[in-house]
Design an enzyme around this catalytic site. Sequence first.
Site, mmCIF file in Angstrom:
data_model
loop_
_atom_site.group_PDB
_atom_site.id
_atom_site.type_symbol
_atom_site.label_atom_id
_atom_site.label_comp_id
_atom_site.label_asym_id
_atom_site.label_seq_id
_atom_site.Cartn_x
_atom_site.Cartn_y
_atom_site.Cartn_z
ATOM 1 C CB CYS A 76 41.683 -2.305 -48.195
ATOM 2 S SG CYS A 76 40.905 -3.475 -47.084
ATOM 3 C CB CYS A 184 42.153 -10.138 -50.265
ATOM 4 S SG CYS A 184 43.128 -9.656 -48.812
#
Length: 257
Positions: A76, A184
Amino acid sequence: MKKTRQPILVIDSGIGGLTVLYNLVLQNPNCDYIYFADYVNSPYGDKSATFLRKKLIENIKTLNKKYSPQGVVLACNTATAVAVGVLRRVFPYDFIIGTEPAVMSAVNDNKKNILVLATPNTLKYNKLIAEQCHNDNINLEVLALPNLATYIEDNIDNLKLLKPIVQSYLSPFLPHIDSIVLGCTHYIYLKPMLREILSTDIKVYDGNVGVAKQTHRKTKSYKNGRIYVITNDARKGANLISAWNLLAKEGSIICAE
Ligand code: DGL
């Protein structure tokens, strides 16, 4: 799981990090992986840094007691930007590897007009992006997308629905960019769609293969690796299954370098 086999803990707010896990498994199938999707606190993109650091520490403490991992992969970009430093100070693992927007891959390919797509938190806290913004030879633009990760979560079974919105985000940049960095891990699922939207001279980058290679260099391996996918909100289990099925079907397109 026997404590003698120490798994690698792979963490994200939802399905995004499964794209990292897919690369980890391709790189090293002889390792055990615990994938944790923190749906209770998702999305991470616009929560306060204090809140996210606290939740990440709590989650890793709980998972640590249960699974005694050899190390952690933050699958992440947001968790990495906000908390990797703090987590490395708190937890004495052999490694805590983060996922970062692959701006340097674009720079090393001589790209000059780079667009970084990421969550507001990643753009606020990632130091590399801030540094490259001041590089005179490069025109680096950033686009904060507070909702896109959630749209991808909500539409994982029919990502085509997102094409008009993705097109509207990108259209002001398309005439002048030569590359897009996906900052992302949720956005990685859009790669097949991006190939339809973008002209062939715009290259798309992400950091997943790099993370998998870096992790592989540091890990202890075993025979016959195993994968456990867990979440703190079972109602979202179907999302994880849909995302993994998509990776099984289109992984070579979605996760191609
Ligand atoms: N997948 C995450 C990332 O790479 C976070 C998405 C979110 O929870 O906002 O940034």
